[in-house]
Design a protein around this motif. Structure first.
Motif, PDB file in Angstrom:
ATOM      1  N   PRO A   1       0.749  -1.125   0.070  1.00  0.00           N
ATOM      2  CA  PRO A   1      -0.006   0.324   0.177  1.00  0.00           C
ATOM      3  C   PRO A   1       0.952   1.389  -0.241  1.00  0.00           C
ATOM      4  O   PRO A   1       1.953   1.446   0.540  1.00  0.00           O
ATOM      5  CB  PRO A   1      -0.847  -0.235   1.061  1.00  0.00           C
ATOM      6  N   GLU A   2       0.613   2.294  -0.637  1.00  0.00           N
ATOM      7  CA  GLU A   2       1.086   3.651  -0.454  1.00  0.00           C
ATOM      8  C   GLU A   2       1.498   4.167   0.350  1.00  0.00           C
ATOM      9  O   GLU A   2       2.165   4.722   0.513  1.00  0.00           O
ATOM     10  CB  GLU A   2       0.208   4.396  -1.891  1.00  0.00           C
ATOM     11  N   CYS A   3       0.697   3.959   1.600  1.00  0.00           N
ATOM     12  CA  CYS A   3       0.880   4.947   3.199  1.00  0.00           C
ATOM     13  C   CYS A   3       1.351   3.861   3.958  1.00  0.00           C
ATOM     14  O   CYS A   3       0.995   4.593   4.669  1.00  0.00           O
ATOM     15  CB  CYS A   3      -0.003   5.496   3.172  1.00  0.00           C
ATOM     16  N   ALA A   4       1.409   2.754   3.045  1.00  0.00           N
ATOM     17  CA  ALA A   4       2.349   1.727   4.342  1.00  0.00           C
ATOM     18  C   ALA A   4       3.884   2.510   4.806  1.00  0.00           C
ATOM     19  O   ALA A   4       4.573   3.053   4.250  1.00  0.00           O
ATOM     20  CB  ALA A   4       2.711   0.361   3.458  1.00  0.00           C
ATOM     21  N   ASP A   5       4.203   1.726   6.046  1.00  0.00           N
ATOM     22  CA  ASP A   5       5.484   2.115   6.108  1.00  0.00           C
ATOM     23  C   ASP A   5       6.295   0.780   5.613  1.00  0.00           C
ATOM     24  O   ASP A   5       6.808  -0.346   6.244  1.00  0.00           O
ATOM     25  CB  ASP A   5       5.558   1.723   8.071  1.00  0.00           C
ATOM     26  N   ARG A   6       6.932   1.412   4.472  1.00  0.00           N
ATOM     27  CA  ARG A   6       7.489   0.181   3.532  1.00  0.00           C
ATOM     28  C   ARG A   6       8.573  -0.792   3.919  1.00  0.00           C
ATOM     29  O   ARG A   6       8.373  -1.446   4.587  1.00  0.00           O
ATOM     30  CB  ARG A   6       8.770   0.980   2.533  1.00  0.00           C
ATOM     31  N   PRO A   7       9.562  -0.065   4.851  1.00  0.00           N
ATOM     32  CA  PRO A   7      10.693  -0.704   5.140  1.00  0.00           C
ATOM     33  C   PRO A   7      10.410  -1.581   6.615  1.00  0.00           C
ATOM     34  O   PRO A   7      10.596  -3.469   7.179  1.00  0.00           O
ATOM     35  CB  PRO A   7      11.585   0.504   6.515  1.00  0.00           C
ATOM     36  N   ILE A   8       8.878  -1.427   7.424  1.00  0.00           N
ATOM     37  CA  ILE A   8       8.212  -2.542   8.883  1.00  0.00           C
ATOM     38  C   ILE A   8       7.591  -3.802   7.803  1.00  0.00           C
ATOM     39  O   ILE A   8       7.223  -4.686   7.909  1.00  0.00           O
ATOM     40  CB  ILE A   8       8.387  -1.700  10.174  1.00  0.00           C
ATOM     41  N   PHE A   9       6.921  -2.894   7.011  1.00  0.00           N
ATOM     42  CA  PHE A   9       6.117  -3.310   5.705  1.00  0.00           C
ATOM     43  C   PHE A   9       6.990  -5.070   5.716  1.00  0.00           C
ATOM     44  O   PHE A   9       6.182  -5.955   5.118  1.00  0.00           O
ATOM     45  CB  PHE A   9       5.169  -3.027   4.975  1.00  0.00           C
ATOM     46  N   VAL A  10       7.547  -4.683   4.620  1.00  0.00           N
ATOM     47  CA  VAL A  10       8.617  -5.558   4.208  1.00  0.00           C
ATOM     48  C   VAL A  10       9.615  -5.908   5.049  1.00  0.00           C
ATOM     49  O   VAL A  10       9.381  -7.816   5.778  1.00  0.00           O
ATOM     50  CB  VAL A  10       9.706  -4.999   3.240  1.00  0.00           C
ATOM     51  N   LEU A  11      10.306  -6.622   6.204  1.00  0.00           N
ATOM     52  CA  LEU A  11      10.499  -6.462   7.364  1.00  0.00           C
ATOM     53  C   LEU A  11      10.036  -7.638   7.963  1.00  0.00           C
ATOM     54  O   LEU A  11      10.423  -8.537   8.431  1.00  0.00           O
ATOM     55  CB  LEU A  11      10.888  -5.350   8.444  1.00  0.00           C
TER      56      LEU A  11
END
Lengths: 118, 350
Positions: B96-106
């Protein structure tokens, strides 16, 4: 003789590599067609109005405090548990007093309504 | 001693001699051996999960008077989950656009890796354990509590209200059921007199399984209930709760990232059952059949009961879940520890 905890490190590393590899593999073969609607947060079809990151009541806060207490207590129990069969009655009475105090604390928290989730 | 572990340890020593004869440093051999072990365990976990998902779908089908998967891979749909895994591999991955990318991926890393690491101490047979760590039980408690951090990261990083609600529930539930779980393990340690898995298993040899020893039956029930909550199975599946939170903490995950959550969940289920077998059901102990087979039979029996419960009992409410842990299981756990201690102190540990 190798350090036995080297296994933990190696297992962790292999696990990380496995996850990274599958994700990379997926990246190579999957389609990628992003769109605005796709990347919006999912709220069952309704357009989201606000961020999820706002002030909210962490209801398990008191439970978390209790958890820390009981977790530390349990850590004390392990050395006792290993030896109690050999130490006999004396060790048992000591643990009974310790657990009694803890149980009293739990009872107090219960009475005060800390265990209610409302 | 069964043939396979002996053959493996024989292979290990002869390969090591071969390696040393060529003047190569032994630590490199150790490293290769460890990576090989980890790879074997990873493959085992993958195959087990593929099988378990199929079993679960067949059982749910049976309980709900359906057939379950029956097309892909013959009459019994044996290849259904493999096909599903392939499908997930080729699905688009949406962050998602507004996700916190690093945390989302980790998050998927943190959910899957600890589950893989605890497989280190699963005793499939007498010498059929990757490494019998000297901290055994404590190691399991410490590492198997880690995935909940990944779950919270997934929920928070998604920036989605369903996901966040699911994650909050997951943490509340995990910390509550951790206590009865640890107390149940204390009871086992009292009778085994050690926290090493090998010692716990050898204390139960020749049918002296801990479940037959009073008062460890209480600890067994405590462990069983708490473990179901730890792996978020119905009736404790509130973090996911399809019908109220859609999918809870992994609602925003798609494709392979979602598959990793699924994988971790079923691997954890297998581990919890295997650990239950190790602690209470004598691990690989049993007559006639090879130890590894006994171990798998017992583990699958435990898994089947967990699945049976899942498809029989409805989901609880979150306040009921929390209340049950603190007002019922924790007091019982404390009593169980005292009762076990009393029995051990009066009659001693054989």
């Amino acid at each position: 003789m190798e350090n036995q905890y080297a296994y933990v490190v190696v297992f962790g590393a292999v696990g990380i590599c496995f996850v990274a590899l599958t994700l990379t593999l997926a990246r190579l073969i999957r389609p990628n067609r992003p769109s605005k609607t796709k990347s919006a947060p999912y709220e069952c079809g309704i357009d989201p109005r606000e961020d999820a990151w706002q002030q909210f009541n962490v209801r398990y806060y008191v439970f978390a405090l209790l958890f820390v207490l009981f977790d530390v207590e349990a850590a004390y129990m392990y050395p006792w548990a290993i030896r109690v069969g050999k130490l006999g009655m004396f060790a048992f009475v000591e643990m009974a007093i310790f657990v009694g105090i803890l149980a009293f604390g739990l009872g107090y928290a219960w009475r005060k309504g800390a265990l209610r989730w409302e | 001693m069964s043939g396979l572990p002996a053959a493996a340890s024989g292979l290990h020593s002869s390969l090591l001699t071969w390696w040393a004869d060529r003047g190569l440093p032994p630590w490199v051999f150790d490293a290769i051996w460890m990576v090989l072990m980890a790879a074997i365990v990873t493959v085992f976990v993958l195959l087990t999960v593929l099988f378990l998902v199929w079993v679960e779908r067949k059982i749910s089908g049976d309980i709900q008077s359906r057939v379950g998967p029956n097309r892909t891979g013959g009459r019994f749909g044996l290849l259904q989950t493999a096909a599903d895994a392939l499908k997930l591999l080729t699905k688009e991955d949406i962050i998602p656009e507004c996700a916190d990318r690093p945390i989302f991926v980790l998050a998927p890393f943190l959910v899957f890796v600890p589950v893989l690491v605890v497989f280190l101490i699963v005793p499939f047979g007498e010498h059929w354990i990757v490494k019998d760590l000297n901290l055994g039980v404590l190691f399991v408690v410490a590492v198997s509590a880690l995935p909940v951090i990944g779950i919270f990261m997934a929920g928070w990083g998604s920036n989605n209200k369903w996901a966040l609600l699911g994650a909050v529930r997951a943490v509340g539930q995990a910390i509550s059921y951790e206590i009865p779980l640890i107390l149940a393990l204390v009871c086992v340690v009292v009778f085994a007199g050690s926290i090493r898995i090998g010692d716990i298993v050898s204390a139960q040899r020749d049918g002296h399984w801990f479940i037959t020893r009073f008062p460890l039956q209480i600890a067994f029930l405590l462990y069983f209930v708490a473990a179901m909550a730890e792996v978020n199975r119905v009736p404790f599946d509130l973090p996911e709760a399809e019908s109220e939170l859609v999918a809870g903490y992994h609602v925003e995950y798609s494709g392979m990232r979602f598959a990793l959550f699924f994988l971790a969940e079923f691997a954890h289920l297998f581990f919890v059952a295997a650990f239950c077998t190790t602690l209470f059901l004598g691990a690989w102990d049993g007559p006639w059949l090879p130890p590894a087979l006994w171990f798998l039979i017992k583990t699958y029996a435990v898994i089947l009961v967990i699945m049976w419960v899942r498809w029989t009992i409805p989901r609880l409410r979150i306040d009921q879940v929390m209340g049950f842990a603190w007002k019922c299981l924790v007091p019982i756990g404390l009593l169980a520890v005292l009762a076990t201690g009393l029995v051990a102190a009066v009659w001693g540990v054989p």
